[in-house]
Design a protein around this motif. Structure first.
Motif, short mmCIF file in Angstrom:
data_model
loop_
_atom_site.label_atom_id
_atom_site.label_comp_id
_atom_site.label_asym_id
_atom_site.label_seq_id
_atom_site.Cartn_x
_atom_site.Cartn_y
_atom_site.Cartn_z
N ALA A 76 8.81 112.01 20.30
CA ALA A 76 9.67 113.07 19.80
C ALA A 76 10.58 113.61 20.90
CB ALA A 76 8.82 114.19 19.21
N ALA A 77 10.03 113.74 22.12
CA ALA A 77 10.85 114.19 23.25
C ALA A 77 11.97 113.22 23.54
CB ALA A 77 9.96 114.37 24.48
N LEU A 78 11.68 111.92 23.45
CA LEU A 78 12.71 110.91 23.65
C LEU A 78 13.81 111.05 22.61
CD1 LEU A 78 12.21 107.17 24.48
CD2 LEU A 78 13.65 107.81 22.57
N CYS A 79 13.42 111.20 21.34
CA CYS A 79 14.41 111.31 20.26
C CYS A 79 15.26 112.56 20.43
CB CYS A 79 13.71 111.34 18.91
SG CYS A 79 12.99 109.76 18.42
N ARG A 80 14.65 113.67 20.82
CA ARG A 80 15.42 114.90 21.01
C ARG A 80 16.43 114.76 22.14
NH1 ARG A 80 10.18 117.22 19.96
NH2 ARG A 80 10.19 118.23 17.90
N ALA A 81 16.09 113.97 23.14
CA ALA A 81 16.99 113.79 24.27
C ALA A 81 18.15 112.85 23.95
CB ALA A 81 16.22 113.26 25.48
N VAL A 82 17.92 111.90 23.05
CA VAL A 82 18.91 110.84 22.82
C VAL A 82 19.72 111.03 21.55
CG1 VAL A 82 19.19 108.35 22.46
CG2 VAL A 82 17.51 109.19 24.11
N LEU A 83 19.08 111.46 20.48
CA LEU A 83 19.76 111.52 19.18
C LEU A 83 20.72 112.71 19.10
CD1 LEU A 83 16.79 110.73 16.77
CD2 LEU A 83 18.54 109.17 17.61
N PRO A 84 21.83 112.55 18.39
CA PRO A 84 22.75 113.69 18.18
C PRO A 84 22.07 114.80 17.39
CG PRO A 84 23.79 111.59 17.59
CD PRO A 84 22.33 111.30 17.79
N PRO A 85 22.44 116.04 17.63
CA PRO A 85 21.79 117.17 16.95
C PRO A 85 21.81 117.06 15.43
CG PRO A 85 23.18 117.96 18.73
CD PRO A 85 23.45 116.50 18.60
N GLU A 86 22.92 116.55 14.88
CA GLU A 86 23.00 116.45 13.42
C GLU A 86 22.03 115.42 12.86
OE1 GLU A 86 26.46 114.00 15.20
OE2 GLU A 86 25.42 115.91 15.57
N VAL A 115 15.41 116.49 29.27
CA VAL A 115 14.06 116.09 28.88
C VAL A 115 13.07 117.16 29.37
CG1 VAL A 115 12.41 114.19 28.87
CG2 VAL A 115 14.82 113.71 29.30
N PRO A 116 12.86 118.19 28.57
CA PRO A 116 11.98 119.28 29.02
C PRO A 116 10.50 118.89 29.10
CG PRO A 116 12.69 119.64 26.75
CD PRO A 116 13.48 118.48 27.26
N ALA A 117 10.08 117.86 28.35
CA ALA A 117 8.68 117.47 28.36
C ALA A 117 8.33 116.77 29.69
CB ALA A 117 8.38 116.54 27.20
N LEU A 118 7.23 117.17 30.27
CA LEU A 118 6.86 116.76 31.63
C LEU A 118 6.71 115.25 31.79
CD1 LEU A 118 5.93 117.65 34.48
CD2 LEU A 118 3.61 117.80 33.57
N VAL A 119 5.83 114.63 31.00
CA VAL A 119 5.54 113.20 31.17
C VAL A 119 6.75 112.32 30.85
CG1 VAL A 119 4.10 111.28 30.39
CG2 VAL A 119 3.07 113.52 30.83
N PRO A 120 7.47 112.56 29.74
CA PRO A 120 8.65 111.72 29.47
C PRO A 120 9.69 111.78 30.58
CG PRO A 120 7.98 112.81 27.46
CD PRO A 120 7.14 113.40 28.57
#
Length: 342
Positions: free
Chosen positions: A21-31, A179-184
């Motif tokens: 989910a962290a990866l998707c939030r970093a890469v995918l457009p907000p819409e 990427v706010p999540a630590l491990v990703p």
């Protein structure tokens, strides 16, 4: 020790739903994020995907449920297909190759349920090619521009675009912000820098706090990251990195030494085991060959008399298969030369 460290690290980290989910939030457009329920992300099997470039790419297929928008049905299933590009150069045919992968996914969906609508698939390429992503980002870019974008043939041009996350152009500040999540974010950093000793050394201080936090909160995850670092980094660079870790991240430095020693021991054990297996196989093969050669020489001498030095040399040089065939021919052949016509 794996022969595909990039793939192993990527899957170990991003097969965890919260990291995906962290990866998707970093890469995918907000819409796009707005219509995906990322809490429903789950890994799915991608074993049907062509393994032709298994040593060049790693991949991950994620199922996700849509939230629904105006004019669409809620709770439809979609897929996110993430490909990790870790070649030294970007693959110029990546859109075409990805199209083949997507078609294989849709074929599997059809075999599972012919009546169910095909899921939309979002293709993502996470690239850590050292020189950055220079290849096309859409299938349409592979066609002649005049035909693909203008005139009566344009509607026949198949189209989809790839979301490319180009790690090579991201700064430390970019990664920390996106990427706010630590491990990703530690994973992205190592995928970006681990093969470049100078860049890695220059960025250790920036990531020291994250490393120390991981050492305290998730030591097993840190061990995975450090094992990857040990495998893909040159020995000379690794020594300098350990020294810098000792200065900025002492807990991580201690864990890094443990990970390196563990990998060395594992390599020694595997090497010994493989050596013993190969020795046994080679010894057995050599014993069979010597037995057949001795039997053939005895049969030849009993039937045709003493062998010449050249004939003895031919027997010694023959393979197991050739010796087996010669032992069968010795009963009917008219001469030793006919038997040894290998």
């Amino acid at each position: 020790m794996t022969t595909r460290p990039h793939d192993a690290l990527f899957k170990a980290v991003f097969a965890v739903p919260e990291h995906a989910a962290a990866l998707c939030r970093a890469v995918l457009p907000p819409e796009v994020i707005d219509v995906l329920d990322l809490d429903t992300l789950r890994p799915e099997s991608a074993s049907f995907v062509d393994r032709e470039l298994a040593d060049l790419h790693g991949d991950l297929l994620l199922g996700v449920v849509t939230r629904g928008t105006a004019g669409t049905q809620p709770s439809e299933r979609a897929l996110v297909y993430v490909l990790v590009e870790h070649q030294s150069r970007a693959d110029l045919d990546m859109p075409l190759r990805l199209l083949g992968y997507l078609v294989e996914i849709w074929r599997r969906e059809r075999r599972a349920d012919l009546a169910r609508p095909l899921p939309l698939i979002i293709p993502i390429v996470l690239s850590h090619a050292p020189n950055g992503w220079t290849a096309p980002r859409s299938l349409g870019a592979l066609f002649a521009p005049d035909l693909a974008t203008r005139g009566p043939l344009a509607e026949f041009c198949p189209r989809f675009r790839i979301l490319v996350e180009d790690l090579a152009v991201l700064t430390n500040e970019d990664l920390l912000a996106r990427v706010p999540a630590l491990v990703p974010r530690l994973t992205w950093w190592l995928l970006r820098d681990a093969r470049d000793g100078e860049r890695l050394l220059a960025s250790v201080a920036t990531w020291a706090a994250d490393l120390e936090e991981t050492a305290q909160r998730a030591p097993q995850v840190l061990d995975l990251l450090l094992r990857y670092l040990t495998v893909v980094t040159t020995a000379s660079s690794l020594e300098a990195i350990h020294a810098k870790l000792a200065l900025y991240a002492p807990l991580t430095a201690e864990a890094a030494m443990t990970a390196a020693e563990s990998l060395i021991q594992q390599g020694l054990e595997q090497g010994l085991e493989q050596g013993l297996e190969q020795g046994l196989e080679q010894g057995l093969e050599q014993g069979i060959k010597q037995g057949l050669a001795g039997m053939l020489r005895k049969q030849l001498e009993q039937r045709f008399g003493a062998l010449t030095p050249a004939q003895r040399a031919r027997v010694s040089a023959a393979s197991i298969g050739e010796l087996e065939s010669a032992c069968e021919r010795v009963l009917v052949a008219p001469s030793a030369e006919a038997v040894l016509d290998l």
